[in-house]
Design an enzyme around this catalytic site. Structure first.
Site, PDB file in Angstrom:
ATOM      1  N   SER A   1       0.742  -1.295  -0.147  1.00 32.13           N
ATOM      2  CA  SER A   1      -0.005  -0.187   0.040  1.00 32.13           C
ATOM      3  C   SER A   1       0.829   1.296  -0.040  1.00 32.13           C
ATOM      4  O   SER A   1       1.644   1.424  -0.900  1.00 32.13           O
ATOM      5  CB  SER A   1      -0.854  -0.131   1.283  1.00 32.13           C
ATOM      6  OG  SER A   1      -1.807   0.911   1.117  1.00 32.13           O
TER       7      SER A   1
ATOM      8  N   ASP B   1      10.530   4.932  -9.886  1.00 35.83           N
ATOM      9  CA  ASP B   1      10.468   5.395 -11.169  1.00 35.83           C
ATOM     10  C   ASP B   1      10.796   6.494 -11.428  1.00 35.83           C
ATOM     11  O   ASP B   1      11.197   6.739 -12.654  1.00 35.83           O
ATOM     12  CB  ASP B   1       8.636   5.764 -11.296  1.00 35.83           C
ATOM     13  CG  ASP B   1       7.879   4.528 -11.505  1.00 35.83           C
ATOM     14  OD1 ASP B   1       8.354   3.345 -11.703  1.00 35.83           O
ATOM     15  OD2 ASP B   1       6.486   4.587 -11.564  1.00 35.83           O
TER      16      ASP B   1
ATOM     17  N   LYS C   1      -0.337  -4.239  -3.693  1.00 33.98           N
ATOM     18  CA  LYS C   1      -1.815  -3.817  -3.618  1.00 33.98           C
ATOM     19  C   LYS C   1      -2.011  -2.538  -4.086  1.00 33.98           C
ATOM     20  O   LYS C   1      -1.340  -1.660  -4.213  1.00 33.98           O
ATOM     21  CB  LYS C   1      -1.972  -3.407  -2.266  1.00 33.98           C
ATOM     22  CG  LYS C   1      -3.378  -2.935  -1.914  1.00 33.98           C
ATOM     23  CD  LYS C   1      -3.665  -2.382  -0.322  1.00 33.98           C
ATOM     24  CE  LYS C   1      -4.956  -1.991  -0.064  1.00 33.98           C
ATOM     25  NZ  LYS C   1      -4.866  -1.338   1.222  1.00 33.98           N
TER      26      LYS C   1
END
Length: 390
Positions: free
Chosen positions: A296, A307, A321
């Site tokens: 989460s 990223d 998740k």
């Protein structure tokens, strides 16, 4: 003429009342728009009728509040969504304490597994430690309620409770432990300085994304840098998540600007969350250390730093998740915790299974895992080595 109008009103009002009562019991005779308006609470009346009959005619006394709680719990379970559930008033109170960083329970951190909860850490001086719980134990029930198939929030809510109260835990190995809950001082953020190849490296660990944890992480990281650390290992192992806004604040410790995460749901428009500013120098090497228990909010932060090329990720694949929930408080003091949308990393990745299923998670740049049977923490050693290499 005035008397005529009065007479007509005397006749019309009782007739309208009788007609309204008759139509209320025969909604099929109403046009669609009127039927929807006048009998919109039919489901509610049906539920009340059923509860009334159970309460009046069942051969044993029943607790009306307990029936309501069970009904709401079953309604949410019918969604077949492992991340959505209903909090009874007692469970919701425990959840609020959790997100505020106040803990009354047995003093352990856990990871969700199919059978229930696996103990990942037991805190010194806690009821769990005194009662004989140890890392690796699997808890399968709490006070007779099975934890199988429940998510970690729902399961831990059954274990937490007011200090001084008792909870009975059944373990997978057959043991049964009865523990006395207490106010447990669990450090949300821990930090210390490590040395690798002669380089000072700050280790900062976050146990959960509770209220104020972003500020605590920032203070810990900057304290380590002030003490001479040349890099940071940010440890999110066993961290099952928490508050979305705190995830954004934590990511902002490392990201100076730009996107952290975006969210979107059927009834929720797309929303983009950007870094809030005040990040450390981008030249300082950072490694995020994760494992299967990182979920989460932990995945939001890890995905953003990966990223954006701000950190290397070391460890094992994260939980996976890709959805988020919202808490909706109810009039009875309980709350619905239901999935309302999905979240996406800056590159557009959704880490879940396209919704409520467990997904692929985050693949580390460097694979490493700790062997609990050995003294050194092999995963941490790999993370320190990676930071030292720059």
């Amino acid at each position: 003429m005035k008397r005529l109008r009065t007479a007509l009103l005397v006749l019309i009002v009782p007739f309208a009342l009788i007609l309204g009562i008759w139509l209320g019991g025969h909604p099929d005779f109403l046009p669609g728009f009127a039927r929807d308006t006048l009998v919109s609470d039919t489901d509610g009346r049906l539920y009340e009728e059923a509860i009334d009959k159970i309460e009046a005619d069942y051969y044993r006394d029943v607790d009306r509040k307990a029936l309501l709680n069970k009904s709401l719990e079953s309604a949410v379970e019918s969604l077949d969504d492992q991340f959505s559930h209903y909090f009874s008033p007692t469970e919701y109170h425990a959840f609020q304490l959790d997100t505020e960083g106040a803990f009354e329970g047995v003093g352990m951190s856990v990871t969700e597994v199919p059978e229930g909860l696996r103990v990942s850490q037991v805190y010194d001086g806690s009821p769990a430690k005194k009662g004989g719980l140890k890392e690796g134990d699997v808890i399968v029930s709490a006070d007779g309620k099975s934890l199988k198939g429940k998510n970690s929030d729902e399961s831990t809510a059954l274990i937490k409770g007011p200090a001084g109260s008792m909870v009975t835990l059944k373990l997978k190995d057959g043991r049964t432990l009865t523990l006395k809950r207490a106010k447990v001082d669990i450090p949300i953020v821990q930090h210390r300085q490590e040395t690798h190849d002669g380089k000072k490296i700050g280790w900062v660990s976050l146990a959960g994304f509770t209220s104020g944890s972003g500020d605590d992480v920032e203070a810990a990281v900057k304290d380590e840098l002030k003490k001479g650390a040349t890099g940071i290992v940010f440890d999110l192992r066993h961290n099952g998540g928490g508050l979305l806004n705190e995830a954004v604040e934590v990511a902002s410790v490392f990201l100076p600007e730009g996107r952290v995460v975006s969210t979107k749901g059927r009834a929720r428009p797309e929303r983009v969350y950007n870094a809030t500013g005040g990040a450390i120098d981008g030249k300082i090497p950072v490694v995020v250390l994760v494992d299967q228990g990182s979920a989460s909010a932990s995945e939001i932060v890890t995905g953003a730093l990966q990223d954006r090329k701000r950190a290397k990720v070391v460890g094992t694949r994260t939980y996976g998740k890709g959805v988020f929930q919202e808490i909706m408080q109810l009039d009875n003091g309980g709350a619905l915790d239901i999935t309302v949308g999905e979240y996406f990393t800056p590159s557009g990745r959704n880490l879940g299974g396209g919704g409520v299923r467990k997904g692929a998670g985050i693949t580390p740049n460097i694979q490493a895992s700790d062997d609990p049977k050995t003294e050194p923490d092999e995963a941490l050693e790999k993370a320190l080595e990676t930071v030292a290499a720059g």
